[in-house]
Design a protein around this motif. Structure first.
Motif, PDB file in Angstrom:
ATOM      1  N   TYR A 126       0.686  49.854  72.754  1.00  0.00           N
ATOM      2  CA  TYR A 126       0.472  50.284  74.141  1.00  0.00           C
ATOM      3  C   TYR A 126       0.916  49.175  75.098  1.00  0.00           C
ATOM      4  O   TYR A 126       0.717  47.994  74.824  1.00  0.00           O
ATOM      5  CB  TYR A 126      -1.007  50.525  74.430  1.00  0.00           C
ATOM      6  CG  TYR A 126      -1.769  51.372  73.439  1.00  0.00           C
ATOM      7  CD1 TYR A 126      -2.228  50.829  72.240  1.00  0.00           C
ATOM      8  CD2 TYR A 126      -2.071  52.701  73.708  1.00  0.00           C
ATOM      9  CE1 TYR A 126      -2.955  51.589  71.331  1.00  0.00           C
ATOM     10  CE2 TYR A 126      -2.808  53.471  72.816  1.00  0.00           C
ATOM     11  CZ  TYR A 126      -3.240  52.908  71.631  1.00  0.00           C
ATOM     12  OH  TYR A 126      -3.966  53.669  70.747  1.00  0.00           O
ATOM     13  N   TYR A 130      -0.040  48.260  79.029  1.00  0.00           N
ATOM     14  CA  TYR A 130      -0.898  48.566  80.166  1.00  0.00           C
ATOM     15  C   TYR A 130      -0.530  47.664  81.340  1.00  0.00           C
ATOM     16  O   TYR A 130      -0.127  46.512  81.163  1.00  0.00           O
ATOM     17  CB  TYR A 130      -2.368  48.314  79.833  1.00  0.00           C
ATOM     18  CG  TYR A 130      -3.020  49.371  78.958  1.00  0.00           C
ATOM     19  CD1 TYR A 130      -2.960  49.277  77.579  1.00  0.00           C
ATOM     20  CD2 TYR A 130      -3.697  50.443  79.526  1.00  0.00           C
ATOM     21  CE1 TYR A 130      -3.553  50.241  76.774  1.00  0.00           C
ATOM     22  CE2 TYR A 130      -4.308  51.410  78.728  1.00  0.00           C
ATOM     23  CZ  TYR A 130      -4.222  51.296  77.356  1.00  0.00           C
ATOM     24  OH  TYR A 130      -4.815  52.249  76.573  1.00  0.00           O
ATOM     25  N   TYR A 178     -15.719  48.141  76.340  1.00  0.00           N
ATOM     26  CA  TYR A 178     -14.959  46.914  76.188  1.00  0.00           C
ATOM     27  C   TYR A 178     -15.521  45.889  77.172  1.00  0.00           C
ATOM     28  O   TYR A 178     -16.034  46.229  78.236  1.00  0.00           O
ATOM     29  CB  TYR A 178     -13.472  47.147  76.496  1.00  0.00           C
ATOM     30  CG  TYR A 178     -12.672  47.728  75.365  1.00  0.00           C
ATOM     31  CD1 TYR A 178     -12.854  49.055  74.957  1.00  0.00           C
ATOM     32  CD2 TYR A 178     -11.737  46.965  74.686  1.00  0.00           C
ATOM     33  CE1 TYR A 178     -12.122  49.586  73.915  1.00  0.00           C
ATOM     34  CE2 TYR A 178     -10.988  47.492  73.639  1.00  0.00           C
ATOM     35  CZ  TYR A 178     -11.194  48.796  73.267  1.00  0.00           C
ATOM     36  OH  TYR A 178     -10.467  49.330  72.222  1.00  0.00           O
ATOM     37  N   LEU A 223      -8.642  49.116  70.285  1.00  0.00           N
ATOM     38  CA  LEU A 223      -7.431  48.410  70.681  1.00  0.00           C
ATOM     39  C   LEU A 223      -7.620  46.909  70.602  1.00  0.00           C
ATOM     40  O   LEU A 223      -8.689  46.391  70.945  1.00  0.00           O
ATOM     41  CB  LEU A 223      -7.062  48.779  72.120  1.00  0.00           C
ATOM     42  CG  LEU A 223      -6.226  50.037  72.345  1.00  0.00           C
ATOM     43  CD1 LEU A 223      -6.956  51.271  71.859  1.00  0.00           C
ATOM     44  CD2 LEU A 223      -5.864  50.177  73.810  1.00  0.00           C
ATOM     45  N   ASN A 272     -11.794  58.486  74.894  1.00  0.00           N
ATOM     46  CA  ASN A 272     -10.641  58.859  74.085  1.00  0.00           C
ATOM     47  C   ASN A 272     -10.634  60.356  73.845  1.00  0.00           C
ATOM     48  O   ASN A 272     -11.626  60.912  73.396  1.00  0.00           O
ATOM     49  CB  ASN A 272     -10.711  58.132  72.748  1.00  0.00           C
ATOM     50  CG  ASN A 272      -9.531  58.440  71.874  1.00  0.00           C
ATOM     51  OD1 ASN A 272      -8.410  58.463  72.351  1.00  0.00           O
ATOM     52  ND2 ASN A 272      -9.770  58.693  70.603  1.00  0.00           N
ATOM     53  N   SER A 332       3.849  59.164  80.604  1.00  0.00           N
ATOM     54  CA  SER A 332       3.684  59.957  81.814  1.00  0.00           C
ATOM     55  C   SER A 332       3.426  59.123  83.063  1.00  0.00           C
ATOM     56  O   SER A 332       3.706  59.560  84.172  1.00  0.00           O
ATOM     57  CB  SER A 332       2.551  60.976  81.634  1.00  0.00           C
ATOM     58  OG  SER A 332       1.344  60.321  81.305  1.00  0.00           O
ATOM     59  N   GLN A 376       2.835  54.500  75.516  1.00  0.00           N
ATOM     60  CA  GLN A 376       2.222  54.411  74.189  1.00  0.00           C
ATOM     61  C   GLN A 376       3.262  54.803  73.148  1.00  0.00           C
ATOM     62  O   GLN A 376       3.927  55.841  73.271  1.00  0.00           O
ATOM     63  CB  GLN A 376       1.012  55.350  74.102  1.00  0.00           C
ATOM     64  CG  GLN A 376       0.332  55.399  72.751  1.00  0.00           C
ATOM     65  CD  GLN A 376      -0.837  56.357  72.719  1.00  0.00           C
ATOM     66  OE1 GLN A 376      -1.347  56.761  73.754  1.00  0.00           O
ATOM     67  NE2 GLN A 376      -1.269  56.736  71.522  1.00  0.00           N
ATOM     68  N   ILE A 393      -6.156  57.595  75.556  1.00  0.00           N
ATOM     69  CA  ILE A 393      -7.216  56.638  75.861  1.00  0.00           C
ATOM     70  C   ILE A 393      -7.213  56.367  77.348  1.00  0.00           C
ATOM     71  O   ILE A 393      -6.168  56.045  77.913  1.00  0.00           O
ATOM     72  CB  ILE A 393      -6.992  55.338  75.076  1.00  0.00           C
ATOM     73  CG1 ILE A 393      -7.088  55.626  73.579  1.00  0.00           C
ATOM     74  CG2 ILE A 393      -8.003  54.272  75.478  1.00  0.00           C
ATOM     75  CD1 ILE A 393      -6.611  54.493  72.720  1.00  0.00           C
ATOM     76  N   PHE A 435     -16.078  54.205  74.005  1.00  0.00           N
ATOM     77  CA  PHE A 435     -16.179  52.782  73.673  1.00  0.00           C
ATOM     78  C   PHE A 435     -16.571  52.006  74.921  1.00  0.00           C
ATOM     79  O   PHE A 435     -16.295  52.417  76.046  1.00  0.00           O
ATOM     80  CB  PHE A 435     -14.819  52.252  73.193  1.00  0.00           C
ATOM     81  CG  PHE A 435     -14.220  53.048  72.061  1.00  0.00           C
ATOM     82  CD1 PHE A 435     -13.447  54.167  72.317  1.00  0.00           C
ATOM     83  CD2 PHE A 435     -14.434  52.682  70.744  1.00  0.00           C
ATOM     84  CE1 PHE A 435     -12.900  54.918  71.296  1.00  0.00           C
ATOM     85  CE2 PHE A 435     -13.889  53.420  69.709  1.00  0.00           C
ATOM     86  CZ  PHE A 435     -13.123  54.543  69.984  1.00  0.00           C
ATOM     87  N   VAL A 491       4.793  58.342  72.529  1.00  0.00           N
ATOM     88  CA  VAL A 491       3.741  59.356  72.534  1.00  0.00           C
ATOM     89  C   VAL A 491       3.404  59.781  73.963  1.00  0.00           C
ATOM     90  O   VAL A 491       3.188  60.958  74.236  1.00  0.00           O
ATOM     91  CB  VAL A 491       2.476  58.823  71.833  1.00  0.00           C
ATOM     92  CG1 VAL A 491       1.325  59.817  71.954  1.00  0.00           C
ATOM     93  CG2 VAL A 491       2.759  58.511  70.373  1.00  0.00           C
ATOM     94  N   ASP A 492       3.351  58.791  74.853  1.00  0.00           N
ATOM     95  CA  ASP A 492       2.942  59.079  76.234  1.00  0.00           C
ATOM     96  C   ASP A 492       3.604  58.074  77.157  1.00  0.00           C
ATOM     97  O   ASP A 492       3.396  56.870  77.003  1.00  0.00           O
ATOM     98  CB  ASP A 492       1.414  58.986  76.344  1.00  0.00           C
ATOM     99  CG  ASP A 492       0.874  59.419  77.717  1.00  0.00           C
ATOM    100  OD1 ASP A 492      -0.351  59.614  77.833  1.00  0.00           O
ATOM    101  OD2 ASP A 492       1.663  59.552  78.672  1.00  0.00           O
ATOM    102  N   THR A 496      -7.703  54.881  66.215  1.00  0.00           N
ATOM    103  CA  THR A 496      -7.665  55.352  67.600  1.00  0.00           C
ATOM    104  C   THR A 496      -8.881  54.883  68.375  1.00  0.00           C
ATOM    105  O   THR A 496     -10.020  55.056  67.929  1.00  0.00           O
ATOM    106  CB  THR A 496      -7.609  56.892  67.629  1.00  0.00           C
ATOM    107  OG1 THR A 496      -6.445  57.310  66.921  1.00  0.00           O
ATOM    108  CG2 THR A 496      -7.512  57.398  69.058  1.00  0.00           C
ATOM    109  N   GLY A 497      -8.614  54.255  69.526  1.00  0.00           N
ATOM    110  CA  GLY A 497      -9.686  53.790  70.398  1.00  0.00           C
ATOM    111  C   GLY A 497     -10.038  52.334  70.202  1.00  0.00           C
ATOM    112  O   GLY A 497     -10.593  51.714  71.094  1.00  0.00           O
ATOM    113  N   ARG A 521      -4.741  66.222  73.061  1.00  0.00           N
ATOM    114  CA  ARG A 521      -4.349  64.821  72.923  1.00  0.00           C
ATOM    115  C   ARG A 521      -5.555  64.016  72.498  1.00  0.00           C
ATOM    116  O   ARG A 521      -6.218  63.372  73.316  1.00  0.00           O
ATOM    117  CB  ARG A 521      -3.831  64.273  74.263  1.00  0.00           C
ATOM    118  CG  ARG A 521      -2.409  64.603  74.622  1.00  0.00           C
ATOM    119  CD  ARG A 521      -1.429  63.849  73.739  1.00  0.00           C
ATOM    120  NE  ARG A 521      -1.733  62.456  73.570  1.00  0.00           N
ATOM    121  CZ  ARG A 521      -1.424  61.498  74.452  1.00  0.00           C
ATOM    122  NH1 ARG A 521      -0.830  61.822  75.585  1.00  0.00           N
ATOM    123  NH2 ARG A 521      -1.728  60.243  74.211  1.00  0.00           N
TER     124      ARG A 521
END
Lengths: 112, 112
Positions: free
Chosen positions: A33, A35, B36, A101, B91, A58, A48, B100, B34, A55-56, A98-99, B96
């Motif tokens: 990813y 960010y 963080y 990171l 998430n 957008s 991503q 995230i 989650f 994947v993404d 997933t989730g 999808r």
């Protein structure tokens, strides 16, 4: 175990110039990813990858931002031309689950 | 309604006190959650996952309320080292399950 590596840590450029950031994820992590985190805000997903496929993307400003992940390992994020509002920390993260990171230390960009 | 919403704070809390944060999410299809932690000028790091039955890790307790679409984080016997920004992460959305979304974060200052 080595973490997510990013470079450069800091970059100062003038508007309309270009910049590139590099990321090497944790070995074996298929998902990567990028960010953007502006001061005082949460991280905003730019793109991503799952292996070397997108994947993404957008929320990636495609007129000026581009990213690639050749061979499904390390990745580069490029901005060309940069604008003042691009000043931010660019965080790379990778995940196996997933989730969950794992982030690199980030690349702090200042556009003057 | 924003996808993930948090009270930005700052929460100024005396050492030893208990503090709680809430985070609301808009998409009922969200599947995992989650918390963080992000220290000043550092990258986010996973604090804990949030399970349907709630979970506890030392002084930290996370809860999920699916009916009201919020998650919470409780910190007991707060320490100076707990000062940080706490990011809520959700998430999953329709079609999808790997999307995230980060909240903007809640800043916590523990006062000596």
């Amino acid at each position: 175990e080595a973490g997510v590596a990013q470079s450069p840590r800091y970059k100062i450029i003038e508007k309309r110039q270009s910049v590139a950031f590099w990321c090497n994820p944790i070995s074996g992590h298929a998902t990567l990813y990028w960010y953007q985190q502006i001061l005082g805000q949460g991280p905003k997903l730019l793109i991503q990858f799952q292996n070397n496929g997108v994947v993404d993307d957008s929320q990636l400003p495609k007129d000026r931002f581009s990213a690639e992940r050749l061979k499904g390992v390390d990745s580069t994020l490029k901005i060309q031309p940069a604008k003042l509002e691009d000043s931010a920390v660019y965080l790379c993260a990778s995940s196996l689950v997933t989730g969950e990171l794992f982030f690199g230390e980030g690349s702090r960009l200042t556009v003057l | 309604r924003k996808e993930v919403e948090q009270d930005p704070g700052p929460f100024n809390v005396p050492e030893g006190a208990t503090v709680a944060f809430n985070c609301t999410y808009s998409n009922s299809a969200s599947q995992s959650f989650f918390w963080y932690r992000q220290d000043c000028r550092k990258e986010p790091k996973l604090l804990m996952s949030v399970y349907s039955s709630g979970n506890e890790d030392g002084r930290f307790t996370a809860q999920l309320n699916r009916a009201s679409q919020y998650i919470s984080l409780l910190i007991r016997d707060s320490k100076l080292s707990d000062s940080a920004t706490y990011l809520c992460v959700v998430n999953g959305e329709m079609n999808r399950d790997d999307k995230i979304i980060f909240g903007k974060g809640t800043r916590l200052h523990i006062l000596p």
